[in-house]
Design a protein around this motif. Sequence first.
Motif, PDB file in Angstrom:
ATOM      1  N   ARG A  54       0.829  -1.210   0.000  1.00  0.00           N
ATOM      2  CA  ARG A  54       0.000   0.000   0.000  1.00  0.00           C
ATOM      3  C   ARG A  54       0.864   1.261   0.000  1.00  0.00           C
ATOM      4  O   ARG A  54       0.520   2.254  -0.659  1.00  0.00           O
ATOM      5  N   GLN A  55       1.971   1.215   0.735  1.00  0.00           N
ATOM      6  CA  GLN A  55       2.853   2.361   0.758  1.00  0.00           C
ATOM      7  C   GLN A  55       3.442   2.629  -0.625  1.00  0.00           C
ATOM      8  O   GLN A  55       3.546   3.775  -1.063  1.00  0.00           O
ATOM      9  N   GLN A  56       3.803   1.560  -1.335  1.00  0.00           N
ATOM     10  CA  GLN A  56       4.325   1.712  -2.689  1.00  0.00           C
ATOM     11  C   GLN A  56       3.258   2.270  -3.612  1.00  0.00           C
ATOM     12  O   GLN A  56       3.535   3.134  -4.466  1.00  0.00           O
ATOM     13  N   THR A  57       2.015   1.804  -3.454  1.00  0.00           N
ATOM     14  CA  THR A  57       0.921   2.289  -4.294  1.00  0.00           C
ATOM     15  C   THR A  57       0.592   3.738  -3.987  1.00  0.00           C
ATOM     16  O   THR A  57       0.324   4.532  -4.907  1.00  0.00           O
ATOM     17  N   ARG A  58       0.620   4.127  -2.713  1.00  0.00           N
ATOM     18  CA  ARG A  58       0.367   5.524  -2.361  1.00  0.00           C
ATOM     19  C   ARG A  58       1.425   6.443  -2.935  1.00  0.00           C
ATOM     20  O   ARG A  58       1.130   7.560  -3.381  1.00  0.00           O
ATOM     21  N   ALA A  59       2.674   5.982  -2.935  1.00  0.00           N
ATOM     22  CA  ALA A  59       3.742   6.784  -3.537  1.00  0.00           C
ATOM     23  C   ALA A  59       3.486   6.977  -5.028  1.00  0.00           C
ATOM     24  O   ALA A  59       3.726   8.063  -5.581  1.00  0.00           O
ATOM     25  N   SER A  84      -2.321  -3.143  -3.778  1.00  0.00           N
ATOM     26  CA  SER A  84      -1.468  -3.229  -4.961  1.00  0.00           C
ATOM     27  C   SER A  84      -2.103  -2.629  -6.213  1.00  0.00           C
ATOM     28  O   SER A  84      -1.639  -2.878  -7.317  1.00  0.00           O
ATOM     29  N   GLU A  85      -3.139  -1.821  -6.043  1.00  0.00           N
ATOM     30  CA  GLU A  85      -3.822  -1.272  -7.226  1.00  0.00           C
ATOM     31  C   GLU A  85      -4.326   0.137  -6.955  1.00  0.00           C
ATOM     32  O   GLU A  85      -4.856   0.432  -5.890  1.00  0.00           O
ATOM     33  N   LEU A  86      -4.167   1.002  -7.957  1.00  0.00           N
ATOM     34  CA  LEU A  86      -4.740   2.337  -7.924  1.00  0.00           C
ATOM     35  C   LEU A  86      -5.550   2.541  -9.191  1.00  0.00           C
ATOM     36  O   LEU A  86      -5.295   1.907 -10.220  1.00  0.00           O
ATOM     37  N   VAL A  87      -6.528   3.429  -9.111  1.00  0.00           N
ATOM     38  CA  VAL A  87      -7.437   3.656 -10.231  1.00  0.00           C
ATOM     39  C   VAL A  87      -7.518   5.142 -10.531  1.00  0.00           C
ATOM     40  O   VAL A  87      -7.656   5.963  -9.611  1.00  0.00           O
ATOM     41  N   VAL A  88      -7.420   5.474 -11.796  1.00  0.00           N
ATOM     42  CA  VAL A  88      -7.618   6.846 -12.265  1.00  0.00           C
ATOM     43  C   VAL A  88      -8.944   6.874 -13.006  1.00  0.00           C
ATOM     44  O   VAL A  88      -9.141   6.146 -13.985  1.00  0.00           O
ATOM     45  N   SER A  89      -9.875   7.682 -12.513  1.00  0.00           N
ATOM     46  CA  SER A  89     -11.201   7.767 -13.135  1.00  0.00           C
ATOM     47  C   SER A  89     -11.459   9.179 -13.624  1.00  0.00           C
ATOM     48  O   SER A  89     -10.840  10.139 -13.177  1.00  0.00           O
ATOM     49  N   GLY A  90     -12.428   9.302 -14.553  1.00  0.00           N
ATOM     50  CA  GLY A  90     -12.776  10.615 -15.092  1.00  0.00           C
ATOM     51  C   GLY A  90     -11.880  11.056 -16.238  1.00  0.00           C
ATOM     52  O   GLY A  90     -11.915  12.218 -16.647  1.00  0.00           O
ATOM     53  N   ILE A  91     -11.084  10.146 -16.785  1.00  0.00           N
ATOM     54  CA  ILE A  91     -10.194  10.473 -17.905  1.00  0.00           C
ATOM     55  C   ILE A  91     -10.776   9.866 -19.162  1.00  0.00           C
ATOM     56  O   ILE A  91     -11.006   8.669 -19.247  1.00  0.00           O
ATOM     57  N   LYS A 143       2.976  -5.144 -10.699  1.00  0.00           N
ATOM     58  CA  LYS A 143       3.330  -6.374 -11.383  1.00  0.00           C
ATOM     59  C   LYS A 143       3.590  -7.472 -10.353  1.00  0.00           C
ATOM     60  O   LYS A 143       4.165  -7.217  -9.291  1.00  0.00           O
ATOM     61  N   PRO A 144       3.178  -8.709 -10.660  1.00  0.00           N
ATOM     62  CA  PRO A 144       3.321  -9.804  -9.678  1.00  0.00           C
ATOM     63  C   PRO A 144       4.751  -9.977  -9.168  1.00  0.00           C
ATOM     64  O   PRO A 144       4.955 -10.199  -7.971  1.00  0.00           O
ATOM     65  N   ASP A 145       5.740  -9.904 -10.053  1.00  0.00           N
ATOM     66  CA  ASP A 145       7.112 -10.094  -9.599  1.00  0.00           C
ATOM     67  C   ASP A 145       7.568  -8.941  -8.707  1.00  0.00           C
ATOM     68  O   ASP A 145       8.313  -9.154  -7.738  1.00  0.00           O
ATOM     69  N   ILE A 146       7.103  -7.715  -9.000  1.00  0.00           N
ATOM     70  CA  ILE A 146       7.433  -6.567  -8.153  1.00  0.00           C
ATOM     71  C   ILE A 146       6.786  -6.719  -6.777  1.00  0.00           C
ATOM     72  O   ILE A 146       7.410  -6.456  -5.739  1.00  0.00           O
ATOM     73  N   ALA A 147       5.525  -7.157  -6.756  1.00  0.00           N
ATOM     74  CA  ALA A 147       4.821  -7.347  -5.480  1.00  0.00           C
ATOM     75  C   ALA A 147       5.511  -8.413  -4.633  1.00  0.00           C
ATOM     76  O   ALA A 147       5.677  -8.243  -3.420  1.00  0.00           O
ATOM     77  N   ARG A 148       5.922  -9.518  -5.275  1.00  0.00           N
ATOM     78  CA  ARG A 148       6.616 -10.579  -4.524  1.00  0.00           C
ATOM     79  C   ARG A 148       7.931 -10.069  -3.959  1.00  0.00           C
ATOM     80  O   ARG A 148       8.299 -10.388  -2.819  1.00  0.00           O
ATOM     81  N   GLN A 149       8.663  -9.280  -4.743  1.00  0.00           N
ATOM     82  CA  GLN A 149       9.940  -8.751  -4.274  1.00  0.00           C
ATOM     83  C   GLN A 149       9.748  -7.803  -3.095  1.00  0.00           C
ATOM     84  O   GLN A 149      10.515  -7.819  -2.123  1.00  0.00           O
ATOM     85  N   ILE A 150       8.706  -6.961  -3.154  1.00  0.00           N
ATOM     86  CA  ILE A 150       8.421  -6.041  -2.051  1.00  0.00           C
ATOM     87  C   ILE A 150       8.081  -6.816  -0.788  1.00  0.00           C
ATOM     88  O   ILE A 150       8.547  -6.479   0.314  1.00  0.00           O
ATOM     89  N   ARG A 151       7.283  -7.878  -0.931  1.00  0.00           N
ATOM     90  CA  ARG A 151       6.939  -8.701   0.239  1.00  0.00           C
ATOM     91  C   ARG A 151       8.185  -9.354   0.835  1.00  0.00           C
ATOM     92  O   ARG A 151       8.376  -9.361   2.057  1.00  0.00           O
ATOM     93  N   ARG A 152       9.039  -9.918  -0.028  1.00  0.00           N
ATOM     94  CA  ARG A 152      10.263 -10.560   0.473  1.00  0.00           C
ATOM     95  C   ARG A 152      11.168  -9.549   1.169  1.00  0.00           C
ATOM     96  O   ARG A 152      11.734  -9.829   2.238  1.00  0.00           O
ATOM     97  N   ASP A 153      11.339  -8.378   0.564  1.00  0.00           N
ATOM     98  CA  ASP A 153      12.194  -7.356   1.165  1.00  0.00           C
ATOM     99  C   ASP A 153      11.641  -6.889   2.508  1.00  0.00           C
ATOM    100  O   ASP A 153      12.402  -6.627   3.449  1.00  0.00           O
ATOM    101  N   THR A 154      10.316  -6.787   2.610  1.00  0.00           N
ATOM    102  CA  THR A 154       9.695  -6.353   3.863  1.00  0.00           C
ATOM    103  C   THR A 154       9.941  -7.364   4.973  1.00  0.00           C
ATOM    104  O   THR A 154      10.294  -6.998   6.103  1.00  0.00           O
ATOM    105  N   VAL A 155       9.779  -8.658   4.670  1.00  0.00           N
ATOM    106  CA  VAL A 155      10.033  -9.699   5.667  1.00  0.00           C
ATOM    107  C   VAL A 155      11.504  -9.720   6.059  1.00  0.00           C
ATOM    108  O   VAL A 155      11.847  -9.851   7.239  1.00  0.00           O
ATOM    109  N   ARG A 156      12.394  -9.567   5.075  1.00  0.00           N
ATOM    110  CA  ARG A 156      13.831  -9.568   5.373  1.00  0.00           C
ATOM    111  C   ARG A 156      14.204  -8.392   6.280  1.00  0.00           C
ATOM    112  O   ARG A 156      14.951  -8.553   7.252  1.00  0.00           O
TER     113      ARG A 156
END
Length: 413
Positions: A54-59, A84-91, A143-156
């Motif tokens: 969520r922090q990555q998505t907010r950034a 893991s998702e953000l939405v842009v509406s009204g475009i 992206k799935p691989d980016i999300a997995r890497q963020i999760r692994r880095d957070t646990v580490r």
Amino acid sequence: MRTASIRIRLLIIAAVVGVSVWIVFPPSETIGLGLDLRGGLQLILRVRTEEALRQQTRAAVEQLEEQLTRTGLSGATVAVVNPSELVVSGIAAESTVVRGLQPPQGELQPPQDAVEMLRMASVGLESQFDRVTTGTTTAFRLKPDIARQIRRDTVRQAIETIERRVNELGLTEPVVAPYTDEDQILVQLPGVEDIDGAKRIIRATAQLRLTVVERGPFASRDAALQAYGSVLPADVEILPGRTETSGETVFYAVAREAAVTGADLRNAQQSLDEFNRPAVAFTLRTDAGRRFGEFTARHVNRLMATVVDDRVVAVATIISRIDDRGQIVGLTREEMIEQVITLNSGALPATLDYLDQRTVSATLGQAAIRAGVLASLGGLGLVTIFMLAYYKGMGLNAFVAVALNLVVLFALI
């Protein structure tokens, strides 16, 4: 010549055995016992890795909003719909562009087509997010691989932080390691006595902020909110604290923007305040000290709050400029020790949940130790009987060799 050689060998053997005995004894202090022998606490923790996502998505939301504002596109809303998702509406192609806004010098004029403008504004996100457009809505998914890497880095990062905190507790043979699922951590604390204190230290997020007090103290959160006409400014938040005299809970309105944070700390250590009460003395990094000096110079005679984990632990008046050193006061001795450990170890990257807690009885450990010692002595005795029966007097040499080998082996371990 032969006698001198034998004497030298005997001296070397005696020296090795003497050093080994000195290392091993007393065994109760030199041999570190694990959780199964000494007893203690075992925890299974879960890291809320979705917070890191969520922090990555907010950034990404902030980055995209800034780009859309620079291009002058109106009518667009950007929101986080899940970690893991953000939405842009009204475009849409017919969306309007605010006229009269000029891009910074040296940049090209943005295209007038709103969809193309969104594509250009989101170029920086393409390496981490997949884009899916449906009608007037565009979704950006990690992206799935980016999300997995963020999760692994957070646990580490969580494991490294917990290890630093556990080591400060002075325990022998603690274990901090990944456990089954990707977001779970196993923590074993042999011989721990203050279980609740250890759990607080492990779980504390240790987010330190030094910021200015806008108003307060107030007896309740509602009273603090009423002071602003029930409409709190965006740059102000209400946090709980306590009075130094009675320890009652009070509330302060403080600025959201911090002068310095825990990331700016160089170190923290136990100290005493001017009244000889427990305190935490801290030193800031060079650049942070410069910022803090400018901040305190601008706010002389105003109250400054020390906020740890969204709670005001101390409030003090800024008498004069303060550069790179300060104190956290108003703590008990136990709180002082915990704050030093958590601040020095750094903040956790995400919140921890306790999935399981088990207390292992030390009596089971003593029984296992006794059984192991008796088995070792029994085995040594049987070997000695066999050697004496088979080799007669020469069997004594084998017994001495085995016994000395055992002592040296313990010393090496």
